[in-house]
Scaffold this motif. Structure first.
Motif, PDB file in Angstrom:
ATOM      1  N   ASP A  78       0.782  -1.388   0.009  1.00 46.84           N
ATOM      2  CA  ASP A  78       0.173  -0.028  -0.051  1.00 46.84           C
ATOM      3  C   ASP A  78       0.856   1.436  -0.110  1.00 46.84           C
ATOM      4  O   ASP A  78       0.328   2.312  -0.005  1.00 46.84           O
ATOM      5  CB  ASP A  78      -0.982   0.144   1.309  1.00 46.84           C
ATOM      6  CG  ASP A  78      -1.938  -1.140   1.247  1.00 46.84           C
ATOM      7  OD1 ASP A  78      -2.229  -1.551   0.028  1.00 46.84           O
ATOM      8  OD2 ASP A  78      -2.346  -1.565   2.260  1.00 46.84           O
ATOM      9  N   HIS A  79       2.205   1.146  -0.141  1.00 46.69           N
ATOM     10  CA  HIS A  79       3.028   2.149  -0.025  1.00 46.69           C
ATOM     11  C   HIS A  79       3.809   2.697  -1.192  1.00 46.69           C
ATOM     12  O   HIS A  79       4.300   1.699  -1.929  1.00 46.69           O
ATOM     13  CB  HIS A  79       4.025   1.942   1.158  1.00 46.69           C
ATOM     14  CG  HIS A  79       3.314   1.797   2.526  1.00 46.69           C
ATOM     15  ND1 HIS A  79       2.471   2.905   3.292  1.00 46.69           N
ATOM     16  CD2 HIS A  79       3.029   0.469   3.129  1.00 46.69           C
ATOM     17  CE1 HIS A  79       2.082   2.173   4.078  1.00 46.69           C
ATOM     18  NE2 HIS A  79       2.052   0.862   4.210  1.00 46.69           N
ATOM     19  N   LEU A  80       4.104   3.866  -1.321  1.00 48.89           N
ATOM     20  CA  LEU A  80       4.939   4.248  -2.720  1.00 48.89           C
ATOM     21  C   LEU A  80       6.409   3.549  -2.398  1.00 48.89           C
ATOM     22  O   LEU A  80       7.037   3.567  -1.414  1.00 48.89           O
ATOM     23  CB  LEU A  80       4.966   5.585  -2.669  1.00 48.89           C
ATOM     24  CG  LEU A  80       5.976   6.345  -3.754  1.00 48.89           C
ATOM     25  CD1 LEU A  80       5.478   6.016  -5.115  1.00 48.89           C
ATOM     26  CD2 LEU A  80       6.151   7.794  -3.461  1.00 48.89           C
ATOM     27  N   ASP A  81       6.634   2.855  -3.580  1.00 51.99           N
ATOM     28  CA  ASP A  81       8.160   2.382  -3.520  1.00 51.99           C
ATOM     29  C   ASP A  81       9.071   3.269  -4.315  1.00 51.99           C
ATOM     30  O   ASP A  81      10.096   3.508  -3.954  1.00 51.99           O
ATOM     31  CB  ASP A  81       8.034   0.938  -4.197  1.00 51.99           C
ATOM     32  CG  ASP A  81       9.409   0.311  -4.241  1.00 51.99           C
ATOM     33  OD1 ASP A  81      10.126   0.043  -3.313  1.00 51.99           O
ATOM     34  OD2 ASP A  81      10.006   0.053  -5.221  1.00 51.99           O
ATOM     35  N   HIS A  82       8.793   3.662  -5.418  1.00 51.81           N
ATOM     36  CA  HIS A  82       9.261   4.586  -6.316  1.00 51.81           C
ATOM     37  C   HIS A  82       8.786   5.205  -7.422  1.00 51.81           C
ATOM     38  O   HIS A  82       7.628   4.718  -7.854  1.00 51.81           O
ATOM     39  CB  HIS A  82      10.608   3.750  -7.012  1.00 51.81           C
ATOM     40  CG  HIS A  82      10.407   2.663  -8.030  1.00 51.81           C
ATOM     41  ND1 HIS A  82       9.848   1.410  -7.693  1.00 51.81           N
ATOM     42  CD2 HIS A  82      10.549   2.935  -9.080  1.00 51.81           C
ATOM     43  CE1 HIS A  82       9.880   0.748  -8.779  1.00 51.81           C
ATOM     44  NE2 HIS A  82      10.118   1.699  -9.820  1.00 51.81           N
ATOM     45  N   LEU A  83       9.346   6.059  -7.913  1.00 54.95           N
ATOM     46  CA  LEU A  83       8.593   6.942  -9.076  1.00 54.95           C
ATOM     47  C   LEU A  83       9.620   6.650 -10.487  1.00 54.95           C
ATOM     48  O   LEU A  83      10.790   6.881 -10.223  1.00 54.95           O
ATOM     49  CB  LEU A  83       8.565   8.355  -8.910  1.00 54.95           C
ATOM     50  CG  LEU A  83       7.987   8.711  -7.663  1.00 54.95           C
ATOM     51  CD1 LEU A  83       8.071  10.313  -7.392  1.00 54.95           C
ATOM     52  CD2 LEU A  83       6.535   8.411  -7.766  1.00 54.95           C
ATOM     53  N   VAL A  84       9.030   6.497 -11.589  1.00 53.56           N
ATOM     54  CA  VAL A  84       9.624   6.602 -12.765  1.00 53.56           C
ATOM     55  C   VAL A  84       9.488   8.197 -13.476  1.00 53.56           C
ATOM     56  O   VAL A  84       8.110   8.657 -13.437  1.00 53.56           O
ATOM     57  CB  VAL A  84       9.280   5.652 -13.782  1.00 53.56           C
ATOM     58  CG1 VAL A  84       9.944   5.695 -15.140  1.00 53.56           C
ATOM     59  CG2 VAL A  84       9.420   4.132 -13.204  1.00 53.56           C
ATOM     60  N   MET A  85      10.443   8.879 -13.799  1.00 47.28           N
ATOM     61  CA  MET A  85      10.530  10.252 -14.207  1.00 47.28           C
ATOM     62  C   MET A  85      11.158  10.236 -15.331  1.00 47.28           C
ATOM     63  O   MET A  85      11.878   9.423 -15.953  1.00 47.28           O
ATOM     64  CB  MET A  85      11.461  10.945 -12.972  1.00 47.28           C
ATOM     65  CG  MET A  85      11.028  10.821 -11.448  1.00 47.28           C
ATOM     66  SD  MET A  85       9.126  11.889 -11.310  1.00 47.28           S
ATOM     67  CE  MET A  85       9.891  13.401 -11.495  1.00 47.28           C
TER      68      MET A  85
END
Length: 147
Positions: A129-136
Protein backbone atom coordinates in the motif's frame (compact mmCIF):
# COMPACT_ATOMS: atom_id res chain seq x y z
CA UNK A 1 42.95 -6.39 -14.84
CA UNK A 2 44.52 -2.97 -14.51
CA UNK A 3 43.95 -0.39 -11.80
CA UNK A 4 43.69 2.49 -14.27
CA UNK A 5 40.20 1.57 -15.54
CA UNK A 6 37.42 3.84 -14.30
CA UNK A 7 33.70 4.10 -14.98
CA UNK A 8 32.18 7.02 -16.82
CA UNK A 9 28.57 7.33 -17.92
CA UNK A 10 27.69 9.00 -21.23
CA UNK A 11 24.21 10.27 -22.08
CA UNK A 12 23.25 11.38 -25.59
CA UNK A 13 21.19 14.57 -25.69
CA UNK A 14 20.46 17.68 -27.73
CA UNK A 15 21.48 20.28 -25.10
CA UNK A 16 24.43 19.05 -23.01
CA UNK A 17 24.82 22.13 -20.79
CA UNK A 18 21.12 22.24 -19.89
CA UNK A 19 21.01 18.53 -19.09
CA UNK A 20 24.22 18.72 -17.05
CA UNK A 21 22.65 21.52 -14.97
CA UNK A 22 19.52 19.42 -14.41
CA UNK A 23 21.54 16.44 -13.20
CA UNK A 24 23.57 18.58 -10.78
CA UNK A 25 20.18 19.32 -9.20
CA UNK A 26 19.18 15.65 -9.17
CA UNK A 27 22.47 14.28 -7.84
CA UNK A 28 25.21 15.42 -5.46
CA UNK A 29 27.31 16.36 -8.51
CA UNK A 30 28.98 19.54 -9.73
CA UNK A 31 30.18 20.75 -13.13
CA UNK A 32 33.38 18.91 -14.02
CA UNK A 33 36.61 20.78 -13.44
CA UNK A 34 38.56 21.88 -16.52
CA UNK A 35 41.66 19.87 -17.42
CA UNK A 36 44.69 20.38 -15.19
CA UNK A 37 46.51 23.59 -16.03
CA UNK A 38 43.41 25.44 -17.28
CA UNK A 39 41.44 28.01 -15.31
CA UNK A 40 38.21 27.33 -17.22
CA UNK A 41 36.70 25.16 -19.92
CA UNK A 42 36.47 28.26 -22.13
CA UNK A 43 40.24 28.80 -21.82
CA UNK A 44 40.87 25.14 -22.64
CA UNK A 45 38.49 25.08 -25.64
CA UNK A 46 39.93 28.34 -26.98
CA UNK A 47 43.48 26.98 -26.69
CA UNK A 48 42.38 23.83 -28.55
CA UNK A 49 40.88 25.96 -31.36
CA UNK A 50 37.37 24.61 -30.77
CA UNK A 51 34.92 27.06 -32.38
CA UNK A 52 32.58 28.70 -29.85
CA UNK A 53 29.64 27.26 -31.81
CA UNK A 54 30.78 23.79 -30.67
CA UNK A 55 31.25 24.57 -26.96
CA UNK A 56 27.86 22.98 -26.13
CA UNK A 57 28.68 19.72 -27.93
CA UNK A 58 29.46 18.15 -24.56
CA UNK A 59 29.32 18.79 -20.82
CA UNK A 60 30.48 16.73 -17.86
CA UNK A 61 29.59 16.53 -14.21
CA UNK A 62 31.46 14.84 -11.38
CA UNK A 63 30.63 13.78 -7.83
CA UNK A 64 30.95 16.71 -5.41
CA UNK A 65 32.78 14.44 -2.95
CA UNK A 66 35.14 13.09 -5.64
CA UNK A 67 33.87 9.51 -5.34
CA UNK A 68 31.93 7.94 -8.19
CA UNK A 69 31.69 8.01 -11.98
CA UNK A 70 31.67 11.12 -14.09
CA UNK A 71 28.62 11.68 -16.27
CA UNK A 72 29.17 13.19 -19.70
CA UNK A 73 26.39 14.60 -21.87
CA UNK A 74 27.10 14.39 -25.59
CA UNK A 75 25.25 16.32 -28.28
CA UNK A 76 23.52 14.25 -30.92
CA UNK A 77 21.30 15.61 -33.72
CA UNK A 78 18.23 13.46 -33.05
CA UNK A 79 15.92 13.54 -30.00
CA UNK A 80 15.43 10.46 -27.84
CA UNK A 81 13.11 8.01 -29.61
CA UNK A 82 12.72 4.84 -27.51
CA UNK A 83 12.71 3.63 -23.92
CA UNK A 84 16.05 3.64 -22.10
CA UNK A 85 17.58 0.20 -21.57
CA UNK A 86 19.81 1.65 -18.84
CA UNK A 87 18.70 4.34 -16.43
CA UNK A 88 19.92 6.22 -13.38
CA UNK A 89 18.38 5.79 -9.91
CA UNK A 90 18.25 8.83 -7.65
CA UNK A 91 18.31 7.12 -4.25
CA UNK A 92 16.83 9.33 -1.52
CA UNK A 93 14.42 7.14 0.48
CA UNK A 94 16.86 5.16 2.59
CA UNK A 95 15.51 1.82 1.35
CA UNK A 96 12.68 -0.44 2.42
CA UNK A 97 13.99 -0.69 5.98
CA UNK A 98 12.84 2.95 6.47
CA UNK A 99 9.30 3.69 7.63
CA UNK A 100 7.02 3.88 4.53
CA UNK A 101 5.76 7.39 5.34
CA UNK A 102 9.32 8.66 5.70
CA UNK A 103 10.30 6.97 2.43
CA UNK A 104 7.38 8.57 0.62
CA UNK A 105 8.10 11.98 2.13
CA UNK A 106 11.71 11.83 0.92
CA UNK A 107 10.71 10.61 -2.55
CA UNK A 108 8.00 13.28 -2.91
CA UNK A 109 10.38 16.05 -1.81
CA UNK A 110 12.91 15.04 -4.47
CA UNK A 111 10.11 14.70 -7.03
CA UNK A 112 8.96 18.27 -6.34
CA UNK A 113 12.52 19.59 -6.63
CA UNK A 114 13.11 17.82 -9.96
CA UNK A 115 9.72 18.70 -11.44
CA UNK A 116 10.56 22.34 -10.71
CA UNK A 117 13.84 21.74 -12.61
CA UNK A 118 12.04 20.31 -15.66
CA UNK A 119 11.41 16.61 -14.91
CA UNK A 120 8.08 14.85 -15.44
CA UNK A 121 6.54 12.08 -13.33
CA UNK A 122 5.77 9.13 -15.63
CA UNK A 123 4.70 6.31 -13.29
CA UNK A 124 4.37 5.53 -9.60
CA UNK A 125 5.07 2.04 -8.24
CA UNK A 126 3.74 0.73 -4.95
CA UNK A 127 5.11 -1.91 -2.60
CA UNK A 128 1.91 -3.13 -0.99
CA UNK A 129 0.00 0.00 0.00
CA UNK A 130 3.03 2.28 0.04
CA UNK A 131 4.99 4.21 -2.55
CA UNK A 132 8.12 2.30 -3.59
CA UNK A 133 9.53 4.46 -6.38
CA UNK A 134 8.74 6.88 -9.18
CA UNK A 135 9.70 6.63 -12.82
CA UNK A 136 10.52 10.12 -14.06
CA UNK A 137 11.76 11.72 -17.28
CA UNK A 138 14.45 14.39 -17.36
CA UNK A 139 14.01 17.48 -19.60
CA UNK A 140 15.06 15.42 -22.66
CA UNK A 141 12.78 12.47 -21.82
CA UNK A 142 15.49 10.15 -20.45
CA UNK A 143 13.86 7.89 -17.86
CA UNK A 144 15.21 7.70 -14.33
CA UNK A 145 13.82 6.56 -10.99
CA UNK A 146 13.50 8.24 -7.66
CA UNK A 147 13.89 5.46 -5.14
Amino acid sequence: MTDDVTLGIAIDCTDPRMLARFWTTALPYVAASPPAGWASWEDFLTACDVPESEWNDGASIEPANGSGPTITFLKVPEPKQTKNRVHLDVKVSGGRRVDPQTRESRIRAKEAELVAAGAVNLTEYLAGDHLDHLVMADPEDNEFCIV
